[in-house]
Scaffold this active site. Structure first.
Site, PDB file in Angstrom:
ATOM      1  N   HIS B 274       8.377   8.737  -2.072  1.00  0.00           N
ATOM      2  CA  HIS B 274       8.965   7.415  -1.953  1.00  0.00           C
ATOM      3  C   HIS B 274       9.326   6.852  -3.321  1.00  0.00           C
ATOM      4  CE1 HIS B 274       9.533   3.231  -0.710  1.00  0.00           C
ATOM      5  NE2 HIS B 274       9.978   3.828   0.376  1.00  0.00           N
ATOM      6  N   PRO B 275      10.534   6.343  -3.477  1.00  0.00           N
ATOM      7  CA  PRO B 275      11.003   5.999  -4.821  1.00  0.00           C
ATOM      8  C   PRO B 275      10.616   4.608  -5.323  1.00  0.00           C
ATOM      9  CG  PRO B 275      12.799   5.791  -3.265  1.00  0.00           C
ATOM     10  CD  PRO B 275      11.586   6.184  -2.472  1.00  0.00           C
ATOM     11  N   CYS B 276       9.717   3.905  -4.639  1.00  0.00           N
ATOM     12  CA  CYS B 276       9.513   2.516  -5.036  1.00  0.00           C
ATOM     13  C   CYS B 276       8.955   2.386  -6.452  1.00  0.00           C
ATOM     14  CB  CYS B 276       8.628   1.784  -4.030  1.00  0.00           C
ATOM     15  SG  CYS B 276       7.025   2.539  -3.791  1.00  0.00           S
ATOM     16  N   LYS B 277       8.242   3.413  -6.928  1.00  0.00           N
ATOM     17  CA  LYS B 277       7.697   3.321  -8.285  1.00  0.00           C
ATOM     18  C   LYS B 277       8.505   4.110  -9.313  1.00  0.00           C
ATOM     19  CE  LYS B 277       3.765   1.094  -7.528  1.00  0.00           C
ATOM     20  NZ  LYS B 277       3.981  -0.342  -7.515  1.00  0.00           N
ATOM     21  N   HIS B 278       9.526   4.817  -8.830  1.00  0.00           N
ATOM     22  CA  HIS B 278      10.232   5.710  -9.748  1.00  0.00           C
ATOM     23  C   HIS B 278      10.770   4.974 -10.964  1.00  0.00           C
ATOM     24  CE1 HIS B 278       9.585   8.768  -6.996  1.00  0.00           C
ATOM     25  NE2 HIS B 278      10.795   9.205  -6.754  1.00  0.00           N
TER      26      HIS B 278
END
Lengths: 326, 368
Positions: B274-278
């Site tokens: 999941h890219p929310c922290k990328h």
């Protein structure tokens, strides 16, 4: 001299293929059980060095079919070649089981043999056969691949020297560099290599006679894109290529210098090329009668001749996906 | 519920504006143009990565039609991440990538086994890793079983009956006898190259070589790349979600990695980080590396590049084994000190992903 043992193709079906089959079955094929043509591909055999044990691990002699199998011209990555297959989907599991497998593969074998004898072209040499039954409600796909291959009598034998690293046997890196450049431009399943006056040239098998006219046998090399990465076992495509050469040019091919092309990248400094080289030869026989053929894929866990199942319920069933999403 | 959530994501994705202004150094996010530039660089330097166009009906109009997402196929994965069980000796090998400002643990990422390959002697190590935990014997897997995936018959995924053992599917007498020119399937041999399907036999179940198809898409909402995984076992059977989670570092499985609909196909599901922290992680990594690169560029101008190669390795402080000197040289040659270029974004991104999936050799950039 030991008999050449070929590494059989192993089928790799990407989930996209089954998704696309589901769509095709509902929208296009419906109840039709007619054979259609699909596309598959294979690329050079890869191996990986295990950093913990230092072993090289071969990643399998794969023939891949994916989502784009039903399209006309699928995209290919470099050093991969495309091949066609006959695809037949059965409506019931009973039909799938009862299908006359021997007859199915014989049809394909005959087509390949005809293409060798009449049109003398190599495009059908790696043709495969795939039969399926799709249980759409359970997201289960029963399938069985066949990779028809002719059985040479007598068998091909590898010379005493065995299979060697290509750069040990072929003079220096120069030749391999030019072969690499040529293959990168146009990747071919099968090719010819000759060397005249230090210059390496690559040509297609269909031009065998013109290409090798006046070239001494020791400067001739037959190459193929090798999906195997095992050092002693050339990949499956070589089998039918040798049958082809025997049948079409019987006088010149009792001994063949073979280059198994396995390099997808130019090796970095100090590393050897991965391609292999060997001289194979065959005893007296009648190359112009149709040999027998084999080719149904063995089940990878049991090593028996049997169909396989891909169970995609965990990745396709909306209920199970919903449960998994937390 | 899940379906509604996915619908919501689709709508949110549709409504969110396309990022126009490049600020990758400020906040770690990139524009679609930069994604394409970084993807071009990656596929040029490492031809195992190729652009795909995907399903035409799912094409994103802010990306070129032929460059919808990046893919590399057959990425090997020799061991399960769950088999990299922690011992006291391993603790040092774990690097907490703490870029923590005051916000605390949320910004910390664990890079597991950072020095493992280099520090552990291979012969001595053999004894330690010989049990790969079975699906149900292992902590993560049993945690997985708890979150269900119960099929209609009540069997959990771990007990999925082996459908391949259907006795009457076997064909007797289809081909007569063994063919001498076909390679025998068992070739375990010491020292030589081992066939992946035989690896279990050869090493007493030490290794189960899986392969992964890895895709990188552009996530318009989070304005970062997003990674997708499709796995196959050693017999080339597609992996189930719980099997895929075995290859994900325990800190991330079930938290940041989930199974979702692949955006460039109408039906395909794949595991995704999941890219929310990328963006925030990439920002931290880029900041660090950029400082190094700028310093390097200044030094290079002074020294007129005499020690370039030697210093080049230090620049990539975060990378394993000083991967990409070649790529780094090009900005060095330029007149202006501009720091890290956006082309390297995906190279850096892959190094970050490699810490989440430690046993999948997704970071091909170290192999050179």
């Amino acid at each position: 001299m030991p008999v050449v043992q070929f590494a059989p193709f192993a089928s790799l079906v990407q989930p996209g293929f089954w998704h696309e089959l589901t769509r095709m079955k509902i929208d296009v094929l419906r109840l039709s059980e007619d054979a259609i043509t699909v596309n598959g591909s294979y690329s050079v055999g890869r191996s990986i060095r295990d950093r913990e044990t230092g072993h090289d691990i071969a990643l399998g002699c794969n023939l891949t079919v994916g989502e784009d199998a039903y399209q006309k011209a699928p995209q290919l990555s470099p050093m991969s070649v495309h091949t066609t297959g006959i695809f037949k989907n059965f409506n019931t599991i009973e039909d799938f089981k009862a299908a006359d497998k021997a007859a199915l593969i014989n049809d394909v074998v005959s087509k390949i043999w005809d293409s060798i004898i009449t049109t003398k072209d190599t495009s059908l040499l790696t043709q495969f056969l795939l039969i399926t039954f799709a249980d759409l409600k359970k997201y289960q796909y029963f399938y069985w691949f066949a990779f028809p291959a002719f059985v040479s009598k007598p068998a091909w034998q590898i010379s005493e020297n065995g299979w060697k690293q290509a750069d040990e046997e072929i003079q220096g890196h120069f030749q391999l560099e030019s072969i690499y450049d040529s293959l990168l431009k146009t990747t071919r399943s099968f090719f010819l290599v000759k060397e005249i006056g230090g210059i390496t040239e690559v040509g297609s098998i269909e031009q065998y006679e013109e290409f090798f006219a006046g070239v001494a046998p020791e400067n001739r090399v037959i190459g193929f894109l090798d999906p195997s990465a095992l050092p002693e076992n050339p990949g499956w495509p070589l089998r039918n290529l040798l049958t082809f050469l025997r049948a079409v040019y019987p006088s010149q091919t009792s001994s063949v210098r073979v280059l198994c092309w396995r390099d997808s990248e130019r090796p970095t400094a100090g590393k050897p090329w991965r391609s292999r080289f060997g001289v194979v030869s065959i005893g007296e026989g009648d190359p112009t009668t149709k040999p027998s053929a084999i080719g149904w894929e063995r089940h990878p866990t049991t090593n028996k001749l049997s169909a396989r199942v891909a169970d995609l319920a965990p990745m396709m069933d909306p209920k199970r996906l919903a449960d998994q999403a937390v | 519920m899940h379906a509604i959530q996915q619908q919501y994501w689709a709508v949110r994705d549709y409504l969110s504006p396309v990022l126009k202004e490049s600020k990758f150094k400020e906040h770690g996010r990139i524009t679609p143009e930069e994604f394409v530039a970084a993807g071009d660089f990656l596929s040029y330097k490492f031809p195992v990565w190729t652009w795909e166009k995907g399903d035409a009906s799912k094409a994103r109009d802010y990306l070129p039609a032929e460059k919808q997402y990046l893919v590399t196929r057959g990425v090997p994965c020799l061991r399960r991440a769950t088999s990299l069980a922690y011992t006291d000796a391993d603790e040092d090998a774990e690097r907490l990538l703490s870029f923590g400002d005051s916000s605390g643990t949320a910004d910390e990422w664990v890079e597991t086994h950072a020095g493992r390959g280099a520090t552990v002697d291979s012969a001595a190590n053999l004894g330690e890793i010989d049990d790969i935990p079975d699906l149900d014997g292992d902590g993560l897997a049993s945690a997985m079983a708890d979150v269900s995936i119960v099929s209609e018959t009540g069997a959990t995924v771990g007990e999925t009956p082996d459908l391949d053992d259907i006795p009457d599917m076997e064909e007797e007498g289809l081909e007569d006898g063994e063919d001498e020119a076909t390679m025998a399937p068992v070739v375990p041999k010491a020292g030589g190259v081992i066939d992946a399907s035989q690896i279990g036999v050869a090493n007493g179940n030490l290794l189960q070589v899986r392969t992964y198809d890895v895709m990188i898409t552009y996530d318009k909402y989070y304005q970062t790349p997003r990674i997708w995984l499709l796995g196959y076992d050693e017999n080339r059977t597609p992996l189930t979600p719980s099997q895929i989670f075995q290859d994900i570092s325990a800190d991330h499985a079930l938290k940041t990695v989930t199974i979702e609909a692949f955006p460039h196909s109408s039906t395909l599901q794949a595991a995704s980080v999941h890219p929310c922290k990328h963006a925030s992680v990439m920002k931290k990594v880029i900041e660090r590396m950029n400082a190094g690169v700028v310093e390097e560029q200044l030094a290079a101008r002074k020294n007129s590049g005499k020690h370039q190669d030697k210093d080049g390795k230090k620049k990539w402080g975060f990378g394993r084994k000083g991967a990409k000197e070649e790529g780094v040289k090009s900005p060095v040659e330029e007149e202006e000190v501009e720091g890290m270029r956006v082309d390297f974004y995906l190279v850096v991104f892959l190094k970050f992903i490699a810490s989440i999936v430690p046993t999948i050799e997704v970071d091909s950039t170290t192999a050179f």
